[in-house]
Design a protein around this motif. Structure first.
Motif, PDB file in Angstrom:
ATOM      1  N   ALA A 178       0.828  -1.202   0.000  1.00 27.57           N
ATOM      2  CA  ALA A 178       0.000   0.000   0.000  1.00 27.57           C
ATOM      3  C   ALA A 178       0.863   1.253   0.000  1.00 27.57           C
ATOM      4  O   ALA A 178       0.531   2.244  -0.658  1.00 27.57           O
ATOM      5  CB  ALA A 178      -0.931  -0.009   1.209  1.00 27.57           C
ATOM      6  N   ALA A 179       1.979   1.221   0.720  1.00 30.07           N
ATOM      7  CA  ALA A 179       2.884   2.380   0.738  1.00 30.07           C
ATOM      8  C   ALA A 179       3.503   2.607  -0.633  1.00 30.07           C
ATOM      9  O   ALA A 179       3.692   3.757  -1.064  1.00 30.07           O
ATOM     10  CB  ALA A 179       3.970   2.174   1.794  1.00 30.07           C
ATOM     11  N   VAL A 180       3.828   1.519  -1.326  1.00 26.67           N
ATOM     12  CA  VAL A 180       4.378   1.648  -2.678  1.00 26.67           C
ATOM     13  C   VAL A 180       3.365   2.296  -3.610  1.00 26.67           C
ATOM     14  O   VAL A 180       3.719   3.081  -4.505  1.00 26.67           O
ATOM     15  CB  VAL A 180       4.808   0.262  -3.208  1.00 26.67           C
ATOM     16  CG1 VAL A 180       5.179   0.346  -4.686  1.00 26.67           C
ATOM     17  CG2 VAL A 180       5.977  -0.276  -2.401  1.00 26.67           C
ATOM     18  N   ASP A 181       2.089   2.002  -3.395  1.00 23.27           N
ATOM     19  CA  ASP A 181       1.030   2.592  -4.217  1.00 23.27           C
ATOM     20  C   ASP A 181       0.737   4.040  -3.836  1.00 23.27           C
ATOM     21  O   ASP A 181      -0.144   4.668  -4.447  1.00 23.27           O
ATOM     22  CB  ASP A 181      -0.249   1.771  -4.090  1.00 23.27           C
ATOM     23  CG  ASP A 181      -0.095   0.398  -4.729  1.00 23.27           C
ATOM     24  OD1 ASP A 181       0.785   0.250  -5.600  1.00 23.27           O
ATOM     25  OD2 ASP A 181      -0.846  -0.521  -4.351  1.00 23.27           O
ATOM     26  N   GLY A 182       1.414   4.553  -2.822  1.00 27.92           N
ATOM     27  CA  GLY A 182       1.260   5.955  -2.459  1.00 27.92           C
ATOM     28  C   GLY A 182       0.356   6.223  -1.275  1.00 27.92           C
ATOM     29  O   GLY A 182       0.060   7.382  -0.963  1.00 27.92           O
ATOM     30  N   ALA A 183      -0.112   5.178  -0.581  1.00 28.69           N
ATOM     31  CA  ALA A 183      -0.985   5.381   0.558  1.00 28.69           C
ATOM     32  C   ALA A 183      -0.181   5.786   1.789  1.00 28.69           C
ATOM     33  O   ALA A 183       0.889   5.229   2.055  1.00 28.69           O
ATOM     34  CB  ALA A 183      -1.763   4.097   0.863  1.00 28.69           C
ATOM     35  N   GLY A 184      -0.692   6.767   2.525  1.00 30.17           N
ATOM     36  CA  GLY A 184      -0.045   7.185   3.764  1.00 30.17           C
ATOM     37  C   GLY A 184      -0.339   6.210   4.888  1.00 30.17           C
ATOM     38  O   GLY A 184      -1.068   5.232   4.728  1.00 30.17           O
ATOM     39  N   ARG A 185       0.229   6.475   6.061  1.00 35.70           N
ATOM     40  CA  ARG A 185       0.046   5.553   7.192  1.00 35.70           C
ATOM     41  C   ARG A 185      -1.410   5.491   7.634  1.00 35.70           C
ATOM     42  O   ARG A 185      -1.935   4.410   7.925  1.00 35.70           O
ATOM     43  CB  ARG A 185       0.933   5.984   8.363  1.00 35.70           C
ATOM     44  CG  ARG A 185       2.428   5.796   8.095  1.00 35.70           C
ATOM     45  CD  ARG A 185       3.247   6.135   9.317  1.00 35.70           C
ATOM     46  NE  ARG A 185       4.669   5.901   9.073  1.00 35.70           N
ATOM     47  CZ  ARG A 185       5.622   6.120   9.968  1.00 35.70           C
ATOM     48  NH1 ARG A 185       5.293   6.571  11.174  1.00 35.70           N
ATOM     49  NH2 ARG A 185       6.882   5.873   9.677  1.00 35.70           N
ATOM     50  N   LEU A 186      -2.066   6.652   7.683  1.00 38.13           N
ATOM     51  CA  LEU A 186      -3.466   6.662   8.105  1.00 38.13           C
ATOM     52  C   LEU A 186      -4.334   5.933   7.101  1.00 38.13           C
ATOM     53  O   LEU A 186      -5.212   5.145   7.472  1.00 38.13           O
ATOM     54  CB  LEU A 186      -3.948   8.098   8.291  1.00 38.13           C
ATOM     55  CG  LEU A 186      -5.407   8.258   8.762  1.00 38.13           C
ATOM     56  CD1 LEU A 186      -5.598   7.568  10.112  1.00 38.13           C
ATOM     57  CD2 LEU A 186      -5.780   9.741   8.858  1.00 38.13           C
ATOM     58  N   ARG A 187      -4.103   6.179   5.812  1.00 34.99           N
ATOM     59  CA  ARG A 187      -4.877   5.503   4.762  1.00 34.99           C
ATOM     60  C   ARG A 187      -4.621   3.997   4.798  1.00 34.99           C
ATOM     61  O   ARG A 187      -5.553   3.187   4.614  1.00 34.99           O
ATOM     62  CB  ARG A 187      -4.497   6.079   3.397  1.00 34.99           C
ATOM     63  CG  ARG A 187      -5.223   5.434   2.217  1.00 34.99           C
ATOM     64  CD  ARG A 187      -6.713   5.698   2.277  1.00 34.99           C
ATOM     65  NE  ARG A 187      -7.420   5.091   1.179  1.00 34.99           N
ATOM     66  CZ  ARG A 187      -7.577   5.629  -0.028  1.00 34.99           C
ATOM     67  NH1 ARG A 187      -7.037   6.841  -0.267  1.00 34.99           N
ATOM     68  NH2 ARG A 187      -8.237   5.027  -0.973  1.00 34.99           N
ATOM     69  N   THR A 188      -3.373   3.610   5.030  1.00 27.27           N
ATOM     70  CA  THR A 188      -3.041   2.191   5.121  1.00 27.27           C
ATOM     71  C   THR A 188      -3.755   1.539   6.301  1.00 27.27           C
ATOM     72  O   THR A 188      -4.297   0.431   6.198  1.00 27.27           O
ATOM     73  CB  THR A 188      -1.524   2.016   5.272  1.00 27.27           C
ATOM     74  OG1 THR A 188      -0.869   2.587   4.134  1.00 27.27           O
ATOM     75  CG2 THR A 188      -1.159   0.542   5.372  1.00 27.27           C
ATOM     76  N   LEU A 189      -3.771   2.239   7.431  1.00 25.64           N
ATOM     77  CA  LEU A 189      -4.434   1.700   8.619  1.00 25.64           C
ATOM     78  C   LEU A 189      -5.924   1.526   8.384  1.00 25.64           C
ATOM     79  O   LEU A 189      -6.504   0.494   8.746  1.00 25.64           O
ATOM     80  CB  LEU A 189      -4.192   2.627   9.811  1.00 25.64           C
ATOM     81  CG  LEU A 189      -4.918   2.269  11.113  1.00 25.64           C
ATOM     82  CD1 LEU A 189      -4.465   0.904  11.613  1.00 25.64           C
ATOM     83  CD2 LEU A 189      -4.667   3.332  12.170  1.00 25.64           C
ATOM     84  N   VAL A 190      -6.557   2.519   7.749  1.00 25.38           N
ATOM     85  CA  VAL A 190      -8.009   2.487   7.550  1.00 25.38           C
ATOM     86  C   VAL A 190      -8.411   1.510   6.448  1.00 25.38           C
ATOM     87  O   VAL A 190      -9.374   0.747   6.591  1.00 25.38           O
ATOM     88  CB  VAL A 190      -8.530   3.906   7.241  1.00 25.38           C
ATOM     89  CG1 VAL A 190     -10.012   3.866   6.893  1.00 25.38           C
ATOM     90  CG2 VAL A 190      -8.279   4.833   8.418  1.00 25.38           C
ATOM     91  N   SER A 191      -7.676   1.506   5.336  1.00 25.93           N
ATOM     92  CA  SER A 191      -8.093   0.751   4.156  1.00 25.93           C
ATOM     93  C   SER A 191      -7.516  -0.656   4.081  1.00 25.93           C
ATOM     94  O   SER A 191      -8.125  -1.538   3.466  1.00 25.93           O
ATOM     95  CB  SER A 191      -7.694   1.519   2.880  1.00 25.93           C
ATOM     96  OG  SER A 191      -8.279   2.802   2.863  1.00 25.93           O
ATOM     97  N   VAL A 192      -6.372  -0.894   4.696  1.00 25.99           N
ATOM     98  CA  VAL A 192      -5.711  -2.192   4.568  1.00 25.99           C
ATOM     99  C   VAL A 192      -5.738  -2.974   5.871  1.00 25.99           C
ATOM    100  O   VAL A 192      -6.220  -4.108   5.930  1.00 25.99           O
ATOM    101  CB  VAL A 192      -4.249  -2.011   4.091  1.00 25.99           C
ATOM    102  CG1 VAL A 192      -3.551  -3.371   4.008  1.00 25.99           C
ATOM    103  CG2 VAL A 192      -4.212  -1.311   2.747  1.00 25.99           C
ATOM    104  N   THR A 193      -5.241  -2.350   6.939  1.00 24.06           N
ATOM    105  CA  THR A 193      -5.087  -3.089   8.196  1.00 24.06           C
ATOM    106  C   THR A 193      -6.416  -3.273   8.918  1.00 24.06           C
ATOM    107  O   THR A 193      -6.713  -4.371   9.410  1.00 24.06           O
ATOM    108  CB  THR A 193      -4.095  -2.349   9.114  1.00 24.06           C
ATOM    109  OG1 THR A 193      -2.881  -2.097   8.404  1.00 24.06           O
ATOM    110  CG2 THR A 193      -3.793  -3.182  10.349  1.00 24.06           C
ATOM    111  N   ALA A 194      -7.216  -2.209   9.009  1.00 20.58           N
ATOM    112  CA  ALA A 194      -8.462  -2.277   9.780  1.00 20.58           C
ATOM    113  C   ALA A 194      -9.415  -3.364   9.293  1.00 20.58           C
ATOM    114  O   ALA A 194      -9.988  -4.092  10.120  1.00 20.58           O
ATOM    115  CB  ALA A 194      -9.151  -0.912   9.764  1.00 20.58           C
ATOM    116  N   PRO A 195      -9.641  -3.530   7.961  1.00 17.88           N
ATOM    117  CA  PRO A 195     -10.537  -4.617   7.538  1.00 17.88           C
ATOM    118  C   PRO A 195     -10.047  -6.002   7.955  1.00 17.88           C
ATOM    119  O   PRO A 195     -10.857  -6.876   8.290  1.00 17.88           O
ATOM    120  CB  PRO A 195     -10.564  -4.474   6.010  1.00 17.88           C
ATOM    121  CG  PRO A 195     -10.249  -3.037   5.763  1.00 17.88           C
ATOM    122  CD  PRO A 195      -9.267  -2.659   6.823  1.00 17.88           C
ATOM    123  N   LEU A 196      -8.736  -6.216   7.950  1.00 15.88           N
ATOM    124  CA  LEU A 196      -8.206  -7.501   8.374  1.00 15.88           C
ATOM    125  C   LEU A 196      -8.280  -7.679   9.885  1.00 15.88           C
ATOM    126  O   LEU A 196      -8.212  -8.802  10.390  1.00 15.88           O
ATOM    127  CB  LEU A 196      -6.748  -7.641   7.916  1.00 15.88           C
ATOM    128  CG  LEU A 196      -6.531  -7.631   6.394  1.00 15.88           C
ATOM    129  CD1 LEU A 196      -5.041  -7.675   6.069  1.00 15.88           C
ATOM    130  CD2 LEU A 196      -7.244  -8.811   5.749  1.00 15.88           C
TER     131      LEU A 196
END
Length: 280
Positions: free
Chosen positions: A175-193
């Motif tokens: 997600a970081a490689v795709d340009g997502a910040g830490r907050l966006r990564t937490l909300v969109s990637v980590t939180a659903p899992l």
């Protein structure tokens, strides 16, 4: 895998021990339900039975007539739900940082979180009372919610750290490689899992606040603001004699929300855990 095989006597002993444990856990609740539906005459019987001879709802009617159970239940529901929601919202980003950025500081913080759970309530009640008094939050549900959040936050944080560490960091790196910040990564990637972990943590915080008695007793003075565990003590007279039938009926009603919530989300928690195990 012969080392996993267990002889029949050992297996039978394991099932017997499990059955005994289940009976041990279920006995108080089943006796509570039985008592709630018994008549006053049957409650005074010297040889009580499991199944009421003449089931009646009089204890429930008397309980609602004697005490404001509905208002107390709404107060408990508001305090428990708010505390669970706020605790999870605060603990999630903290757990993300502690799990992904390991250092001596985070290790010490994790240890302190675990140790803090051993502190007795009496140790903190006086300074806590003085702080809330200065903030004009004594005898108010917001003050009680604040206490519940602070008290459940350490264990909620400790639980979520383990769930975050179970999420593959490669997903966040992608997600970081795709340009997502830490907050966006937490909300969109980590939180659903983390959904099963978030639900389990929120359930823990909810049940802890729902069943809590000591803080509510000390901090809430007005009858209309008291929670359900405090109201249950009103069924005990000044001489220590309990009005057993209405008390059992009210206590039975007080246990229902936790049982209903757990039964609803149990399959989702188990399904989410199994899905996470398969994906990993």
């Amino acid at each position: 895998m012969s080392f996993l095989r267990v002889s029949k006597p050992v297996r039978a002993g394991q099932y017997l021990a499990l059955l005994a444990y289940l009976v041990f856990l279920a006995f108080p609740f089943l006796w509570l339900v039985s008592t709630a539906f018994k008549s006053p005459r049957e409650l005074g019987d010297l040889h009580p039975t499991w199944i009421p001879k003449d089931p009646s709802l009089d204890n429930f009617r008397q309980a609602f007539d004697e005490q404001p159970l509905l208002d107390a239940a709404l107060n408990s529901l508001l305090a428990a739900f708010s505390a669970a929601l706020i605790a999870v919202l605060i603990a999630t980003p903290m757990a993300f940082v502690m799990a992904r950025h390991r250092s001596r500081l985070t290790t010490a913080a994790t240890g302190w979180v675990v140790i803090s759970q051993a502190f007795p309530f009496v140790l903190v009640i006086i300074p806590l009372f003085l702080i809330l008094k200065n903030l004009h939050l004594i005898n108010s549900l917001p003050g009680l919610i604040m206490v519940y959040v602070v008290w459940s936050l350490p264990f909620a944080l400790w639980m979520l750290v383990g769930y975050v560490r179970a999420v593959p960091p490669e997903l966040e790196e992608a997600a970081a490689v795709d340009g997502a910040g830490r907050l966006r990564t937490l909300v969109s990637v980590t939180a659903p899992l983390l959904a099963p972990g978030l639900v389990a943590t929120a359930l823990f915080a909810f049940i802890t606040a729902w069943n809590e008695f000591f803080f509510a007793l000390v901090l809430l003075k007005s009858p209309e603001k008291q929670t359900l565990p405090v109201i249950l003590t009103h069924f005990i007279g000044t001489e220590g004699v309990a009005d057993l039938g209405p008390l059992a009926a009210a206590a039975f009603l007080a246990t229902l929300p936790s049982l209903v919530i757990f039964s609803i989300i149990q399959k989702r928690i188990t399904g989410g855990m199994l899905a996470g195990a398969v994906k990993s």
